[in-house]
Design a protein around this motif. Structure first.
Motif, PDB file in Angstrom:
ATOM      1  N   SER A 112       0.841  -1.204   0.000  1.00  0.00           N
ATOM      2  CA  SER A 112       0.000   0.000   0.000  1.00  0.00           C
ATOM      3  C   SER A 112       0.876   1.253   0.000  1.00  0.00           C
ATOM      4  O   SER A 112       0.605   2.217  -0.741  1.00  0.00           O
ATOM      5  N   LEU A 113       1.913   1.251   0.812  1.00  0.00           N
ATOM      6  CA  LEU A 113       2.801   2.412   0.866  1.00  0.00           C
ATOM      7  C   LEU A 113       3.639   2.521  -0.405  1.00  0.00           C
ATOM      8  O   LEU A 113       3.889   3.624  -0.908  1.00  0.00           O
ATOM      9  N   TRP A 114       4.079   1.389  -0.938  1.00  0.00           N
ATOM     10  CA  TRP A 114       4.789   1.371  -2.233  1.00  0.00           C
ATOM     11  C   TRP A 114       3.916   2.024  -3.304  1.00  0.00           C
ATOM     12  O   TRP A 114       4.365   2.913  -4.041  1.00  0.00           O
ATOM     13  N   ASN A 115       2.666   1.564  -3.421  1.00  0.00           N
ATOM     14  CA  ASN A 115       1.758   2.099  -4.438  1.00  0.00           C
ATOM     15  C   ASN A 115       1.539   3.595  -4.247  1.00  0.00           C
ATOM     16  O   ASN A 115       1.453   4.359  -5.227  1.00  0.00           O
ATOM     17  N   TYR A 116       1.429   4.022  -3.000  1.00  0.00           N
ATOM     18  CA  TYR A 116       1.191   5.437  -2.722  1.00  0.00           C
ATOM     19  C   TYR A 116       2.380   6.285  -3.167  1.00  0.00           C
ATOM     20  O   TYR A 116       2.206   7.308  -3.842  1.00  0.00           O
ATOM     21  N   VAL A 117       3.587   5.867  -2.814  1.00  0.00           N
ATOM     22  CA  VAL A 117       4.778   6.646  -3.156  1.00  0.00           C
ATOM     23  C   VAL A 117       4.962   6.710  -4.673  1.00  0.00           C
ATOM     24  O   VAL A 117       5.190   7.787  -5.241  1.00  0.00           O
ATOM     25  N   ILE A 118       4.865   5.576  -5.332  1.00  0.00           N
ATOM     26  CA  ILE A 118       5.086   5.561  -6.781  1.00  0.00           C
ATOM     27  C   ILE A 118       3.981   6.323  -7.511  1.00  0.00           C
ATOM     28  O   ILE A 118       4.247   7.108  -8.429  1.00  0.00           O
ATOM     29  N   GLY A 119       2.741   6.119  -7.103  1.00  0.00           N
ATOM     30  CA  GLY A 119       1.635   6.843  -7.734  1.00  0.00           C
ATOM     31  C   GLY A 119       1.768   8.338  -7.557  1.00  0.00           C
ATOM     32  O   GLY A 119       1.575   9.118  -8.513  1.00  0.00           O
ATOM     33  N   ALA A 120       2.102   8.775  -6.344  1.00  0.00           N
ATOM     34  CA  ALA A 120       2.258  10.208  -6.080  1.00  0.00           C
ATOM     35  C   ALA A 120       3.417  10.787  -6.882  1.00  0.00           C
ATOM     36  O   ALA A 120       3.342  11.909  -7.398  1.00  0.00           O
ATOM     37  N   ASP A 179       3.754  18.718  -1.900  1.00  0.00           N
ATOM     38  CA  ASP A 179       4.421  18.150  -0.732  1.00  0.00           C
ATOM     39  C   ASP A 179       3.444  18.014   0.434  1.00  0.00           C
ATOM     40  O   ASP A 179       3.426  16.996   1.135  1.00  0.00           O
ATOM     41  N   GLY A 180       2.623  19.047   0.638  1.00  0.00           N
ATOM     42  CA  GLY A 180       1.641  18.997   1.721  1.00  0.00           C
ATOM     43  C   GLY A 180       0.617  17.904   1.505  1.00  0.00           C
ATOM     44  O   GLY A 180       0.230  17.191   2.447  1.00  0.00           O
ATOM     45  N   ALA A 181       0.162  17.745   0.259  1.00  0.00           N
ATOM     46  CA  ALA A 181      -0.814  16.693  -0.043  1.00  0.00           C
ATOM     47  C   ALA A 181      -0.211  15.314   0.164  1.00  0.00           C
ATOM     48  O   ALA A 181      -0.877  14.392   0.648  1.00  0.00           O
ATOM     49  N   PHE A 182       1.076  15.165  -0.181  1.00  0.00           N
ATOM     50  CA  PHE A 182       1.737  13.872   0.026  1.00  0.00           C
ATOM     51  C   PHE A 182       1.793  13.535   1.515  1.00  0.00           C
ATOM     52  O   PHE A 182       1.481  12.410   1.922  1.00  0.00           O
ATOM     53  N   ARG A 183       2.199  14.502   2.331  1.00  0.00           N
ATOM     54  CA  ARG A 183       2.301  14.239   3.772  1.00  0.00           C
ATOM     55  C   ARG A 183       0.935  13.956   4.383  1.00  0.00           C
ATOM     56  O   ARG A 183       0.799  13.073   5.233  1.00  0.00           O
ATOM     57  N   LYS A 184      -0.064  14.709   3.967  1.00  0.00           N
ATOM     58  CA  LYS A 184      -1.401  14.495   4.525  1.00  0.00           C
ATOM     59  C   LYS A 184      -1.947  13.131   4.121  1.00  0.00           C
ATOM     60  O   LYS A 184      -2.537  12.406   4.936  1.00  0.00           O
TER      61      LYS A 184
END
Length: 229
Positions: free
Chosen positions: A161-169, A212-217
């Motif tokens: 889930s975190l992999w997908n989030y980082v790569i997608g973002a 950056d803010g959207a990624f952290r949130k």
């Protein structure tokens, strides 16, 4: 995706016993795997995945294309080595911390920043063998999540889930090239359709460029779901 093992040395050309060093062999001695990988990263940064060929890489190195094969088996190995080199993670200053959430934020923000510096890496990563740097990053991520209370049965789902989030973002940010004027025009068009799209028009979604803010949130939301406070 598979873990990357050692190179298949048997595929590389061999010198004949007793052969006299030639200009090509002198060029080979001037090369190193570190120099080849660093130059491949430069070429990928400049021209993208499609721009990397063994001929172009050799030209940048000032070497003959065949001399590269004393160090790497083929272009696929160059991709693997270049990709893994830009995904090295050195960790926060002071080493590991008891703050599991802060440790994950540091790692994933570093991961995203590294891929944004080398945009080709985000699209290449899901298609390549996983090298030691990314495997070490995933091992550390799994260890932190497990220590924070994620059950072993849920660990794979949490990591992917975190992999997908980082790569997608990262892919979204790297490919989003609208100017402020374009975004304002899109939001204005949305305003005329507010009856159909009232929620996103009210939130002024198409004007939000705080990547950056959207990624952290978003990461906060994910971690709250994985390990409730």
């Amino acid at each position: 995706m598979a873990a990357k093992g050692g190179g298949a040395q048997g595929k590389r050309p061999r010198r004949q016993a007793g052969s006299v060093p030639s200009m090509q062999q002198g060029s080979e001695r001037a090369l190193s795997i570190e120099r080849i990988v660093a130059t491949a990263v430069e070429l990928l940064d400049a021209e993208g995945v499609d721009g990397l060929t063994m001929r172009r890489l050799a030209d940048r190195l000032g070497a003959g294309a065949m001399s590269l094969y004393w160090h790497v088996d083929n272009k696929e190995e160059v991709f693997d080595l270049a990709l893994d080199s830009v995904l090295e993670y050195r960790g926060p200053q002071g080493g590991e911390t008891a703050d599991w959430r802060g440790a994950i934020f540091h790692m994933l923000e570093d991961w995203r920043a590294g891929m944004l510096r080398h945009p080709w890496s985000a699209s290449l990563l899901p298609r390549r063998a996983l090298g030691p740097n990314i495997l070490s990053r995933l091992e550390l991520l799994g260890r932190i999540l497990y220590g924070a209370g994620v059950a072993e049965a849920d660990l794979n789902g949490a990591i992917w889930s975190l992999w997908n989030y980082v790569i997608g973002a990262t892919i979204t940010r790297a490919n989003f090239d609208l100017s402020d004027a374009d975004m304002a025009a899109a939001q204005q068009r949305l305003a005329h359709l507010s009856e159909k799209y009232p929620t996103i028009e009210r939130a002024r979604l198409l004007l939000d460029n705080d990547w950056d803010g959207a990624f952290r949130k978003g990461l906060d939301f994910l971690l709250d779901g994985l390990v409730p406070k």
